[in-house]
Motif scaffolding. Structure first.
Motif, short mmCIF file in Angstrom:
data_model
loop_
_atom_site.label_atom_id
_atom_site.label_comp_id
_atom_site.label_asym_id
_atom_site.label_seq_id
_atom_site.Cartn_x
_atom_site.Cartn_y
_atom_site.Cartn_z
N LEU A 1 43.66 75.68 73.56
CA LEU A 1 44.85 74.51 72.92
C LEU A 1 44.77 74.47 71.46
CD1 LEU A 1 44.78 71.90 75.50
CD2 LEU A 1 46.40 74.00 75.44
N GLY A 2 43.57 74.95 70.80
CA GLY A 2 43.79 74.87 69.08
C GLY A 2 43.21 73.84 68.48
N TYR A 3 42.54 73.13 69.42
CA TYR A 3 41.99 71.46 68.67
C TYR A 3 40.54 72.48 68.15
CZ TYR A 3 43.88 68.32 71.82
OH TYR A 3 44.67 67.82 72.68
N PRO A 4 40.11 71.84 66.91
CA PRO A 4 39.26 71.98 65.77
C PRO A 4 37.98 72.53 66.41
CG PRO A 4 40.39 70.03 64.65
CD PRO A 4 40.46 70.23 66.16
N VAL A 5 37.14 73.30 67.00
CA VAL A 5 36.31 73.68 66.99
C VAL A 5 34.67 72.63 67.04
CG1 VAL A 5 34.09 75.61 67.17
CG2 VAL A 5 36.58 76.03 66.31
N ALA A 6 34.33 71.90 66.23
CA ALA A 6 33.62 71.40 65.61
C ALA A 6 33.64 70.24 66.81
CB ALA A 6 33.16 70.83 64.48
N PHE A 7 35.59 69.54 66.56
CA PHE A 7 35.45 68.82 67.68
C PHE A 7 35.77 68.73 69.08
CE2 PHE A 7 36.63 67.74 62.70
CZ PHE A 7 36.05 66.54 62.68
N SER A 8 36.31 70.16 68.71
CA SER A 8 35.57 70.29 70.95
C SER A 8 34.45 70.15 71.21
CB SER A 8 36.56 71.62 70.70
OG SER A 8 37.97 71.86 70.38
N LEU A 9 33.44 70.96 70.95
CA LEU A 9 32.22 70.11 71.63
C LEU A 9 31.85 69.66 71.29
CD1 LEU A 9 31.33 74.12 69.87
CD2 LEU A 9 32.27 73.69 72.23
N GLY A 10 32.00 68.48 70.19
CA GLY A 10 30.86 67.37 70.23
C GLY A 10 31.65 66.11 71.24
N GLY A 11 33.29 66.45 71.71
CA GLY A 11 33.57 65.47 72.24
C GLY A 11 33.55 65.87 73.03
#
Length: 445
Positions: A22-32
């Protein structure tokens, strides 16, 4: 863990892929995703919060990882060489040198792409430079648009398999192997990839001369001593830099990190020699290096949180059991892992694949007795295709940004397909003949 909660691991993995697509930033997708599923696991009493106490130690381990220090060095070297004018000089000289041959301009693009790969390793810089310089010339003299665009984007991706390469540094870290061994092992496969591209161009030009004609004689202005002098002066600087960086690693004089530092000094020296060095350019190069390195570090932190929670909900055990019990043993595992990496390359970046998927493959590869250096090289060759595969191939976007208006996006995509098939062919050859990877590392031991 109770069988009724085994779905947590696969669902966590799927959730991360959905957010990334969906285009969310990688680091924050994984952390979230890690935070959400950690809380779900605690609420269901299937996740022990003690796993989270390992997070600070993991973060300090990343910060102290000497191998990862090579990443900012190679990024800096590539960005500085972009400013030095090497790409322009190489393309102009090679175009004159090979212009008399059918498909000569396309052949020159492949050779320059290989040389830039061994000096800069930066896909964006290589594709943009060749797109700005070579594409208008090839179109002007009657080259087929699909062949012209395809050879540019494919040659630009050679920097992902020919060392020094950030992709290989990241893979070495995730596989737990020496960066130097992975660099040395990927030299012959990288040259094989470049040679396959060049051979394809020559065959197409031989069968269909109208698709890749030779340049008219009046365009080839230089000759004799002038051409020889230009070839030497243009070729020697990048070759010396390649010798400094890769030669020092191969002969054991320097570690990859130390060789990267030497490469940075060499890149600055080349920029000075070409009159392209200034404090403004140095500041811009440092900005690019800082932004890219920061992105990689944040992805590492996010992937560390993800892997800890994933392990806490026993997702790693689920994936291990699934992959290790595939029919066909080693062959089945290689087929499935390579297929997964190739398909994910259509939708997500190589960083996400390296940090999320590759760690799941490593324990299985170790249990099956697979040589991790060889496995790292075939992963690198596979990830190279992710820069070309539509709809999210970055090399395609880079060329689209600088291509003339008469070149359509469809033509760029169709041009890339023939080279994706060639990359897959080389991947199969490397898998079938492991000696291609093992030969040079065996000499350096």
């Amino acid at each position: 863990m109770s069988l009724e909660y085994e779905w947590l691991g696969p669902l966590m993995f799927a959730g991360a892929l959905v957010l990334l697509s969906l285009g969310y930033p990688v680091a924050f997708s994984l952390g979230g995703v890690a935070i959400i599923f950690g809380l779900i696991g605690i609420a269901l009493d299937v996740f022990d919060p003690i796993f989270l106490t390992a997070m600070p130690q993991r973060i300090f381990g990343i910060m102290a990882n000497y191998t990862l220090l090579a990443i900012p060095y190679f990024i800096f070297m590539g960005a500085m060489l972009e400013k030095s004018g090497i790409a322009e000089q190489l393309l102009e000289t090679m175009g004159i040198l090979f212009g008399r041959v059918r498909g000569g301009l396309a052949l020159a693009v492949v050779l320059v792409g290989a040389l830039l790969a061994a000096t800069t390793g930066v896909v964006a810089a290589t594709v943009v430079a060749m797109g700005l310089i070579s594409l208008p010339i090839m179109l002007r003299y009657g080259y087929n648009k699909e062949l012209a665009t395809g050879v540019i984007v494919a040659s630009g991706t050679l920097g992902q398999i020919i060392p020094p390469s950030v992709v290989l540094v990241v893979l070495a870290d995730q596989l737990g192997i020496s960066v130097g061994d992975l660099f040395i092992g990927s030299i012959l496969p990288g040259l094989l990839m470049a040679g396959t591209f060049a051979l394809h161009v020559l065959i197409v030009a031989f069968i269909r001369p109208d698709l890749a004609p030779a340049l008219p004689s009046e365009v080839r202005s230089l000759g004799g001593k002038a051409l020889g002098t230009r070839v030497l002066t243009v070729m020697i600087p990048p070759l010396l830099l390649i010798l400094l960086v890769l030669g020092s690693i191969f002969f054991g004089i320097a570690t990859p990190t130390e060789a990267g530092a030497v490469g940075c000094v060499g890149a600055i020296a080349l920029a000075l020699a070409n009159g392209r060095f200034s404090w403004t350019s140095l500041r811009n190069v440092c900005d690019v290096t800082l932004k890219t390195t920061t992105m990689v570090m944040f992805i590492l932190l996010g992937s560390t949180a993800f892997s800890l929670v994933f392990r806490g909900v026993e997702g790693d055990r689920f994936m291990f059991d699934l992959l290790s019990n595939l029919p066909g043993g080693t062959t089945g595992f290689l087929f499935v892992s390579m297929t997964i990496v190739f398909l994910l390359g259509f939708f997500i970046d190589f960083f996400e694949i390296a940090f999320i998927v590759v760690p799941l493959f490593v324990p299985v590869a170790q249990q099956l007795g697979i040589d991790l250096v060889w496995y790292g090289v075939i992963l690198g060759a596979n990830l190279q295709a992710s820069f070309l595969t539509p709809p999210f191939g970055f090399a395609l976007f880079y060329l689209r940004g600088v291509a003339p208006p008469e070149v359509t996006t469809g033509e760029i995509y169709r041009g890339a397909i023939q080279f994706i098939l060639l990359q897959l062919l080389v991947l199969v050859i490397i898998i079938c003949f492991p000696g291609i990877v093992d030969f040079l590392p065996s000499l350096s031991r």
